[in-house]
Every structure is written in C-alpha cells, then in structure tokens.
Scaffold this active site. Structure first.
Site, PDB file in Angstrom:
ATOM      1  N   ASN A  91       0.676  -1.058   0.102  1.00 49.12           N
ATOM      2  CA  ASN A  91       0.095   0.114  -0.072  1.00 49.12           C
ATOM      3  C   ASN A  91       0.863   1.315  -0.083  1.00 49.12           C
ATOM      4  OD1 ASN A  91      -2.479   1.604   0.781  1.00 49.12           O
ATOM      5  ND2 ASN A  91      -1.221   1.964   2.653  1.00 49.12           N
ATOM      6  N   TYR A 157       3.493  10.251 -11.238  1.00 50.12           N
ATOM      7  CA  TYR A 157       2.423   9.276 -10.451  1.00 50.12           C
ATOM      8  C   TYR A 157       1.762   8.365 -11.432  1.00 50.12           C
ATOM      9  CZ  TYR A 157      -0.559   8.215  -6.785  1.00 50.12           C
ATOM     10  OH  TYR A 157      -1.328   7.555  -5.684  1.00 50.12           O
ATOM     11  N   LYS A 161       1.889   4.279 -11.381  1.00 51.72           N
ATOM     12  CA  LYS A 161       0.829   3.277 -10.895  1.00 51.72           C
ATOM     13  C   LYS A 161       0.273   2.480 -12.526  1.00 51.72           C
ATOM     14  CE  LYS A 161       0.106   4.371  -6.756  1.00 51.72           C
ATOM     15  NZ  LYS A 161       0.362   3.525  -5.652  1.00 51.72           N
ATOM     16  N   THR A 192      -8.992   9.471   3.369  1.00 49.54           N
ATOM     17  CA  THR A 192      -7.672   9.552   4.200  1.00 49.54           C
ATOM     18  C   THR A 192      -7.481  10.822   4.728  1.00 49.54           C
ATOM     19  OG1 THR A 192      -6.174  10.128   2.261  1.00 49.54           O
ATOM     20  CG2 THR A 192      -6.967   7.512   2.757  1.00 49.54           C
TER      21      THR A 192
END
Length: 254
Positions: A91, A157, A161, A192
């Site tokens: 994660n 990013y 991913k 979050t």
C-alpha cells in the site's frame, strides 16, 4: 466479523495511516497476524498497540520501502518470528506525486517512481518466495485510478501506477503455478488524512473532483480495507491478475 484470515500472517506496507492502517486493523480483526511496515515509528507502534488492545496480533517493523534491504527484513521477520507469510497488502506510496511532464525533473521522476513502483517490485521480490514456501496465498497491490487512465497533472505518478498494474498482471501469470494470487486495486477518492488535508487547503479543487465522482463522495478507508481483506482470503480463489476498480464508478466514465 468473520475469521477468514485466521492463522494467516500478512504484511502491509504504508500501514501507519489511511488505507494501510485501516487494512491492518481489519485483517487483525479477521484473525491475521499483521506486520506493519512503514517509516513512522511512533504511528506504527501506536497502530500495533491499538490492534493489540482490540485483541488482535500486530507488530510494527520500521521499513522504508524504497530500500530493498529493509523490505527484505520486513518479510524475514514475518517468516522467522511467525513461521511464514500468507499475504501482503503493498500500500505504501504517494508523496510528491503531482506534476505535469513539463514541470518535473529527473530527480522528481526518480523519487516518485522509487516510492510508488520500485517499492512494489522490492516487495513482490521477497514476498512471493516466502508465500510460496508457506503453501500459497495472495498479494494485493494498491494502484490508483491513474493506473488505468491518464492525468495531465501527474505524469510521474500516473506512470508509476500504470507500472504497478502491469507488474501485478505479469507477476500473477508467473506466480499462478505456485499457488500465489496477485491483484491490484484501482482506488479512487478515499477519505484518508491526505484527502482531508487536500479538501481543507484546496476546497475548490476537491469540490471539482467530487463533481466528477458518480457516487458524489469519497470512499471510506474501511471500504478499501474490507475489499483488500476479501482478496487476501480463501474466499477469492479464482481472482488473480486483475486490476479491480473500487472507485465509485469513476473510471466507468472514461
């Protein structure tokens, strides 16, 4: 709560807050022994202590996932202290992840790729053999909606991913014969601490993102944790090599 992870040993990277901490708590409540790998010792030990107070089993192992030796140590602790490894939720990620191609340099690129992609490579490299030696199991890698679609404001990013999704699929094909399943979560907006901070500092941008969300809300961390726990359990034996959207329908519109 069921005991579908009873007697399983699992690791979670980035397990001190957000989705990682939610998963650690959920997995422990389902009977797993959880090893929490992250850099923040204070929060890691606090999370492990909270799990113990609830009757679960957890151990914090200081881990920088960009350092191969520290990832190897995390897996080694699982095997030597608890007798094996049966699952993992990779994660850890994030960081300084935004930036269009024209705005980033090589050092930025390397940092984002190391944290979000190379870290998963390190994790799989050590987790898979340990899980095979323990009789098989399951790995879940946390990707992102930008693992399957582009984002003009997050070139590095998105590249990382996308790499996680490709690495997941390739590893799943390689490991299937050894009884190891490997899947990726395509996560969208999740409530979050990072998202909460973003909504406070950039309310207009956060509102615009929610306007694109079919459900009109961000997911709760517990929803991601529940799905990851299912994928690590014996209730999902025929699911492998998949990039599974848990994004409130966001990518359905692309």
């Amino acid at each position: 709560m069921s005991n579908r992870l009873q007697s399983k040993v699992v690791v979670v990277t980035g397990g001190t807050s957000g989705m990682g901490a939610a998963f650690a708590k959920r997995a422990a409540s389902e009977g797993a022994t959880v090893l929490i790998g992250a850099r923040d010792r204070a929060r890691g030990e606090a999370t492990a202590a909270e799990i113990a107070r609830e009757g679960g089993k957890a151990l914090f192992v200081p881990t920088d996932v960009t350092v191969e030796e520290e990832v190897a140590h995390l897996v080694d602790v699982a095997v030597t202290e608890f007798g094996g490894l049966h699952g993992a939720f990779n994660n850890a990620g994030g960081g300084d992840s935004q930036g269009a191609l024209r705005d980033i340099d090589t050092s930025f690129w390397n940092r984002v790729i190391a944290l979000n992609l190379t870290s998963v490579f390190h994790s799989l490299t050590y987790e898979i053999p340990a899980i095979v030696a323990s009789g098989g199991g399951s790995v879940v890698n946390n990707a992102s909606v930008v693992g399957v679609v582009g984002d003009p404001a997050a070139a590095a990013y998105a590249a990382a991913k996308h790499g996680v999704v490709g690495l997941t699929r390739s590893t799943a094909l390689e490991a299937a014969k050894d009884g190891v399943r490997v899947n990726a979560l395509v996560t969208g907006l999740v409530n979050t601490p990072l998202w909460q901070g973003f909504t406070k500092s950039n309310p207009a941008a956060a509102s615009a993102l929610l306007d694109r969300q079919p459900t009109g809300r961000a997911a709760d961390e517990s929803e991601i944790a529940a799905f990851a726990t299912f994928l690590l359990s014996d209730e999902s034996p025929f699911i492998t090599g998949a990039a599974l959207a848990i994004d409130g329908g966001l990518t359905a519109g692309y």
